[in-house]
Design an enzyme around this catalytic site. Structure first.
Site, PDB file in Angstrom:
ATOM      1  N   HIS B  44       0.821  -1.204   0.000  1.00 23.55           N
ATOM      2  CA  HIS B  44       0.000   0.000   0.000  1.00 23.55           C
ATOM      3  C   HIS B  44       0.863   1.265   0.000  1.00 23.55           C
ATOM      4  O   HIS B  44       0.565   2.235  -0.677  1.00 23.55           O
ATOM      5  CB  HIS B  44      -0.918  -0.018   1.219  1.00 23.55           C
ATOM      6  CG  HIS B  44      -2.109   0.857   1.072  1.00 23.55           C
ATOM      7  ND1 HIS B  44      -3.243   0.467   0.410  1.00 23.55           N
ATOM      8  CD2 HIS B  44      -2.335   2.127   1.482  1.00 23.55           C
ATOM      9  CE1 HIS B  44      -4.114   1.452   0.428  1.00 23.55           C
ATOM     10  NE2 HIS B  44      -3.591   2.466   1.061  1.00 23.55           N
ATOM     11  N   HIS B  91     -10.392   1.701  -1.550  1.00 21.32           N
ATOM     12  CA  HIS B  91     -10.631   1.380  -0.139  1.00 21.32           C
ATOM     13  C   HIS B  91     -11.430   0.086  -0.078  1.00 21.32           C
ATOM     14  O   HIS B  91     -12.454   0.000   0.590  1.00 21.32           O
ATOM     15  CB  HIS B  91     -11.339   2.532   0.572  1.00 21.32           C
ATOM     16  CG  HIS B  91     -10.612   2.987   1.796  1.00 21.32           C
ATOM     17  ND1 HIS B  91     -11.229   3.449   2.914  1.00 21.32           N
ATOM     18  CD2 HIS B  91      -9.284   3.032   2.077  1.00 21.32           C
ATOM     19  CE1 HIS B  91     -10.330   3.768   3.829  1.00 21.32           C
ATOM     20  NE2 HIS B  91      -9.145   3.527   3.339  1.00 21.32           N
TER      21      HIS B  91
END
Lengths: 228, 728
Positions: B44, B91
Site C-alpha cells: 500500500h 478502499h
C-alpha cells in the site's frame, strides 16, 4: 446593496451564495463568521446550506446558539430581510424565527435533484419579481427537508399565505410525485408572520446561470434587491 | 531482538525482508522500528510488487506539472494560471469489513490527498464493484458503501459527479470501492508534502490519535478477503465535519508563507506522513510521541505511530511562525500541536518521553524492496478467448425488442440514478453535465473553459484478455470524454487485482499495465497518479483483473460541450466508427446475460480509436453535434435506446445487417459513437468524418416517441425508460 453571508463551521453553500449574488447579480457581498455579532452595513442576511457543526445532533440545533444568531434575530426584528437556505432554513426553525421543523426525508435517503417550485405568494420581498404561480426550476440537496408542523401551524401558514413555494410538476401541479421528501402540503419554503424571513430547502444559488441548467434562482435575489 | 513468526505476520513482512532490515541497519530493529518498516514496506505504501511494472506508464506531457509519485496527486496545467490535480484510490478491504465507514474514510483519504497540495477539491467520482444484488449480503455492502460515500461526501460540499457501478459474481465478498477526487488551484499556490530546514517544526493538526485503523496499510491491504474478517478494528471511523474544517483551514494556510510543506496522515498514519515528507526534503525528523494528543490512555509509541485515525494533517511550519499557524487553526476550532522538529541528519528519530525508541535512516525506511515475479500466461486463457459462434444461437428478429429490454434492465447497464441522486452533485456551482451522461462536465469559474471527467474499467474484458482489456479501459474513458467534446488531458488509475505472488495474477497485472500504457502512448495521455490494490481474493479465487481509469479532459469553450441524450425531433442520427464483425459479441454484456457465457476477446485498433476521438472533438468544438454517446455495454441498440431515454424522445431508422443480428445490435465493437446533428449539419459531419478517416453511417432520425429500427425493433420509449430506470 450588500448581502451578509453567514459562515458556520461546516457551511458549504457560502461560496455559491457569494458567487450568485456577487458575480452574477452584481451586488456587494461579505462573509460573516458565526462568532461575529455586528451586521452593520448589511441589507440582507443569508444563512447558507451545509452541515453546520456536522449536524451530528439535530440539524441546525447547535448553530442556533452561535453568537451571530442573536444579531440575526435583532436584524430581522427591524423588518430587514433574512434568507435561510437548506441548513439555513433548519437553523431558522431551531432558532424559532420560523415555525415548524425539517424532518428526515420520508424515503430516508439524501436527495440531490432538480425540483420545480410553484410560487404561492408573490407579495413577499423574496418573490415580488415572480409572476403569480410562476414555476421555478431550482435543485434540492438534503437529507432532512421534510417540512413538518402541527395542524394549527400549518393552517395558520396556509390561511395567511405564508407558504412561499410548493414543490410542483414543471407545469405547476401540486402532486405527491412532485414532492421529493414528503413535506406537508408539498411545502418547500415559508415566510414568517412579518414576511421578512424566508426559509426554503431548495438552493436558489445553484440555479444562477443557464449553463448550470437554470437561472431561475436569480429571481429570488432580484426580488430582494428590488425591495431594498 | 529476536523476532517471532507471529510478529512478522502481524505486520506482513517476510523473514527475508526482516533480514534485509537487519543488514541495512547493521542491527536488529527495535519494536517500534519494525512497525515502521512493516507499514512503509507494505504494498500500500511501498508498491513493492507493482513498482517495477508501473514504470511502463508514460508519465510525461508538456502540461504535466507534478508527475505520478512526486506528490500526493498529479497536477496538470489548464492555462489561465490555473492547475488541476487529481487522483483515485481504493478502499476495498475496509469497505468489505465495514462498508459505511470503509467507503466514507476512502472519500476522506482521497480528499485530503488533494487539499494537502493547496488545491480546492471540487469534484468526486466513485467506481464501485459488487457481487449480484440477488444476494442479501451484496445488497448490504452496496447500501453501506453508497451510504458512506453520501454521508461523508455530502457533508464536505464537494460535488460528487459520477463514476460507475458494475456487478459480477467475482466481486461477491470482494467489493471494489475506488474513490476519485479532483481539485483546482493556482499554479503558484501549490504546496509540497515536504519537510526541510533544520529547526522547522512538525505540527499535527486535526483529530486526536486513537487505536483505530492499526495495521491498516500493512495488515488489511496485504491480506486476502477471508483473512480480514477478523480485522474490524483495522477500519477507521470518519468525521466529515472535522474534514470540512481541515479543508478550509488548510487552504487558508496554503495561501500564507508560514509553512514549508503539508502532508495528510493516510495509510500508515503519522509514520508515512512524516517519513515521506522527510525523504522528499532529504532531511531528518525528531518526534516526541508524548506530544501527540490522544483519544485514549495507555497508547504505546508503536500504536501512536501506526494509528490510522482519520482527519489528521502534518504541517511543517517555518520556525517562528508557529503562533500564527496555531491561531489560524484555533479559529477553525482545530487542535494543533508541535510534535517534533526537522533535523539535518537524515535520521528518523522517535522519542517516548525523551527515550529514543526508533532511530533509523529515512532513506532506508522509505526504500521498500522491489519485487518482480515470474509472470506466466495462464493456460486457461486460450479456452476463454475462443468463441465458437456456431454454438451460440443468434437472436431472432422477433425477439430483439425483448432482448433489448432485458439488457436495459440489467444492473450493469440500467440507470444508476437511485445511487447518484443520493450524492450532492451540484454544490460548487460548476456542474454543467450531471451524472448519467457519458462524462460529467464542470465549468471552470471565471474562465470560458470546462473539464470533463469519467471513470471506466471493464473487468470482464480484462479477465478474457488482460492486454486488450487494459487498452480498452483507457480508450473507452477517453472516448467518453471525447463525446463530451473534451480533449483527454491525463489519467489516474486504480489497479485492483488478486494476489500478485501467484504467477497468473502477476501476468494479468503486467498485461493490463502494458495494455493501458500502449493506449496512453497512442492517445498521448500521461498517467499522473494512481494506486494499486492487490490481494483482492476470497478462498483462493481472485476478482476479475479490474484496472479502473479516471480520465480528465479539457473543453476550451463551455458553450461547446455535448451530452448523450437526443435533443430535438428531426435531428439526423449517425454511427461514427466501423460496425464490427460477428465476434464483437465476445465478452459482451449480451453474451453473459442471454447465453450465460464469458468468452471471446474484444479487439481494438488504437489508430482507429484516436481518429474517432479527433472527429468527435472537432465536431463538438465546431458546434456540429447535438448529442454524442459512445457504444459500449450492450452495443449499438443500447446506445440508441439510452440516447432516446435521456432525451425523452423517439428514434426512427434502419440498420443493414450483414452478419449476425445479435452482433449488429448488441455487439460491443470498440471505437464507435452514436451522434445526432441538425439536418443542416449532416453534410458537415460527413465531410469531417471523411477527413478524419472515420466511417460514418446514417442510421435514421430523432422522431416521435417510439424507438424503431425497421423490421427489427419497435418499442415505445416509455417502455425502454421503465426498464432502464428500474433495473436497480
Amino acid at each position: 446593496m450588500k448581502f451578509g453571508i453567514v459562515v458556520f463551521p461546516g457551511t458549504w453553500s457560502d461560496r455559491d451564495c457569494y458567487y450568485s449574488v456577487h458575480n452574477i447579480c452584481g451586488q456587494e457581498a461579505i462573509y460573516i463568521w458565526h462568532k461575529e455579532t455586528d451586521l452593520t452595513g448589511c441589507d440582507c442576511i443569508i444563512l447558507p446550506g451545509g452541515f453546520s457543526y456536522g449536524d451530528y445532533l439535530r440539524t441546525g440545533a447547535i448553530a442556533r446558539f452561535s453568537p451571530v444568531m442573536e444579531a440575526v434575530a435583532a436584524f430581522s426584528k427591524k423588518g430587514r430581510p433574512v434568507i435561510g437556505i437548506c441548513n439555513g432554513f433548519q437553523v431558522l426553525c431551531e432558532a424559532h424565527l420560523l415555525p415548524g421543523v425539517l424532518r428526515q426525508n420520508d424515503h430516508l435517503q439524501y436527495r440531490c435533484q432538480w425540483t420545480y417550485l410553484r410560487t404561492e405568494n408573490n407579495a413577499t420581498p423574496f418573490t415580488a419579481k415572480c409572476r403569480p404561480g410562476q414555476v421555478l426550476k431550482i435543485p434540492i440537496s438534503h437529507y432532512e427537508g421534510r417540512y413538518y408542523a402541527d395542524d394549527s401551524v400549518i393552517k395558520e401558514l396556509e390561511d395567511a399565505g405564508r407558504v412561499a413555494f410548493r414543490y410542483s410538476t414543471p407545469a405547476g401541479e401540486i402532486t405527491t410525485e412532485a414532492n421529493p421528501n414528503g413535506a406537508l402540503n408539498n411545502i418547500a419554503g415559508i415566510v414568517n408572520k412579518q414576511g421578512n424571513i424566508l426559509g426554503l430547502m431548495p438552493h436558489p444559488e445553484r440555479s444562477c446561470e443557464d449553463v448550470l441548467g437554470s437561472s431561475d434562482g436569480n429571481i429570488i435575489w432580484e426580488s430582494v434587491i428590488a425591495s431594498i | 531482538m529476536p523476532v517471532s513468526k507471529q510478529q512478522l505476520e502481524e505486520i506482513a513482512l517476510s523473514r527475508k525482508e526482516y533480514n534485509l532490515i537487519v543488514s541495512k541497519l547493521g542491527r536488529e530493529p527495535t519494536y517500534v522500528e519494525l512497525g515502521l518498516f512493516g507499514s512503509l514496506w507494505s504494498e500500500h505504501c511501498g508498491y513493492k510488487h507493482s513498482k517495477a511494472l508501473l514504470k511502463m506508464f508514460p508519465g510525461k506531457g508538456k502540461h504535466v506539472l507534478v508527475k505520478a509519485g512526486e506528490e500526493n496527486a498529479g497536477v496538470i496545467d489548464i492555462g489561465d494560471g490555473l492547475v488541476i490535480g487529481f487522483k483515485m484510490e481504493s478502499h476495498n478491504h475496509p469497505s468489505y469489513i465495514e462498508p459505511y465507514q470503509g467507503a466514507a474514510t476512502g472519500v476522506g483519504g482521497i480528499v485530503r490527498d488533494i487539499f494537502t497540495m493547496g488545491l480546492r477539491p471540487i469534484a468526486l467520482m466513485n467506481s464501485l464493484r459488487f457481487g449480484p444484488l440477488s444476494e442479501p449480503h451484496n445488497r448490504y455492502l452496496m447500501s453501506g458503501v453508497v451510504g458512506g460515500i453520501a454521508g461523508y461526501g455530502n457533508c464536505l460540499g464537494i460535488a460528487d459527479v459520477g463514476g460507475e457501478i458494475y456487478f459480477d459474481e467475482c466481486y461477491s465478498g470482494n467489493p471494489l470501492v475506488n474513490a476519485f477526487c479532483l481539485g483546482i488551484g493556482r499554479a503558484d499556490g501549490l504546496v509540497r508534502a515536504c519537510a526541510y530546514g533544520e529547526g522547522n517544526l512538525v505540527m499535527l493538526v486535526g483529530a486526536d490519535t486513537g487505536r483505530d485503523g492499526m495495521h491498516g496499510a500493512s495488515g488489511l491491504a496485504s491480506r486476502t478477503f477471508e483473512e480480514v474478517r477478523e480485522l474490524r478494528s483495522a477500519v477507521q471511523v470518519g468525521n466529515p465535519f472535522m474534514e470540512k474544517l481541515l479543508i478550509e483551514a488548510c487552504l487558508e494556510l496554503a495561501k500564507t508563507d508560514w509553512i514549508v510543506g503539508m502532508q495528510d496522515c493516510g495509510a500508515a498514519g503519522l509514520t508515512s506522513a512524516t517519513v515521506e515528507a522527510a525523504a522528499k526534503g532529504q532531511s531528518g525528523m525528531d518526534i516526541e510521541v508524548q506530544k501527540v494528543p490522544r483519544r485514549e490512555k495507555g497508547m504505546t509509541a508503536y500504536e501512536v505511530m501506526l494509528s490510522e485515525s482519520q482527519e489528521r494533517m502534518v504541517v511543517i511550519v517555518k520556525k517562528g511562525y508557529q503562533h500564527k499557524v496555531k491561531a489560524l487553526f484555533d479559529r477553525w476550532e482545530l487542535h494543533s500541536d508541535i510534535i517534533g522538529r526537522v533535523t539535518s541528519d537524515g535520521m528518523f528519530t522517535i522519542r517516548d518521553n525523551g527515550r529514543v525508541v526508533a532511530h533509523a535512516p529515512v532513506e532506508v525506511l522509505n526504500t521498500a524492496p522491489v519485487y518482480r515475479f515470474r509472470p506466466q500466461r495462464p493456460a486457461w486463457l486460450d479456452g476463454l478467448q475462443e468463441l465458437d459462434l456456431s454454438k451460440i444461437k443468434d437472436v431472432a428478429s422477433g425477439d430483439a425488442g425483448q432482448t433489448l429490454l432485458r439488457l436495459l434492465a440489467t444492473p450493469n447497464i440500467c440507470s444508476k440514478h437511485k445511487v447518484y441522486r443520493q450524492y450532492d452533485h451540484q454544490v460548487g456551482d460548476n456542474t454543467v453535465v450531471l451524472p448519467g451522461s457519458d462524462a460529467a462536465v464542470l465549468r471552470i469559474q471565471e474562465t470560458t473553459k470546462a473539464i470533463s471527467m469519467v471513470t471506466d474499467g471493464n473487468g470482464r474484458y480484462c479477465y478474457v484478455n488482460p492486454l486488450v482489456g487494459g487498452m480498452i479501459a483507457v480508450a473507452e474513458a477517453a472516448r467518453n470524454t471525447a463525446c463530451s467534446g473534451a480533449r483527454p488531458m491525463a489519467i489516474t488509475n486504480c489497479l485492483n487485482f488478486g494476489n500478485p505472488e501467484k504467477n497468473d495474477v502477476y501476468y494479468q497485472l503486467q498485461e493490463c499495465i502494458k495494455g493501458m500504457s500502449l493506449a496512453c502512448q497512442k492517445l498521448r495521455v500521461p498517467v499522473i497518479s494512481g494506486n494499486v490494490s492487490l490481494y483482492n481474493e476470497t478462498r483462493g479465487v481472485a476478482i476479475y483483473p479490474t484496472p479502473v481509469v479516471g480520465m480528465v479532459g479539457l473543453i476550451k469553450d463551455v458553450r461547446r460541450h455535448c451530452s448523450s441524450g437526443f435533443k430535438q425531433a428531426g435531428d439526423i442520427v449517425f454511427l461514427l466508427g466501423d460496425p464490427g464483425g460477428d465476434d464483437s459479441i465476445g465478452s459482451s454484456e449480451y453474451l453473459e446475460l442471454v447465453h450465460g457465457q464469458v468468452s471471446g476477446s474484444q479487439r481494438i485498433d488504437m489508430e482507429q480509436e484516436k481518429r474517432l476521438h479527433t472527429c468527435l472533438i472537432k465536431a463538438v468544438e465546431r458546434g456540429i453535434l447535438n448529442s454524442a454517446h459512445d457504444c459500449s455495454d450492450g452495443g449499438l441498440a443500447v446506445a440508441l435506446a439510452e440516447s432516446c431515454i435521456l432525451g425523452n424522445i423517439g428514434f426512427k431508422g434502419a440498420l443493414s445487417v450483414r452478419g449476425r443480428l445479435d452482433a449488429a445490435l448488441f455487439g460491443e465493437a470498440q471505437s464507435r459513437a452514436v451522434v445526432s446533428v441538425n439536418p443542416g449539419s449532416a453534410r458537415k459531419l460527413e465531410e469531417l468524418a471523411y477527413r478524419c478517416k472515420v466511417t460514418v453511417t446514417g442510421l435514421g432520425a430523432v422522431h416521435g416517441s417510439r424507438f424503431a429500427l425497421k423490421g427489427l425493433l419497435d418499442l415505445p420509449v416509455s417502455e425502454l425508460d421503465r426498464a432502464w430506470m428500474n433495473g436497480l
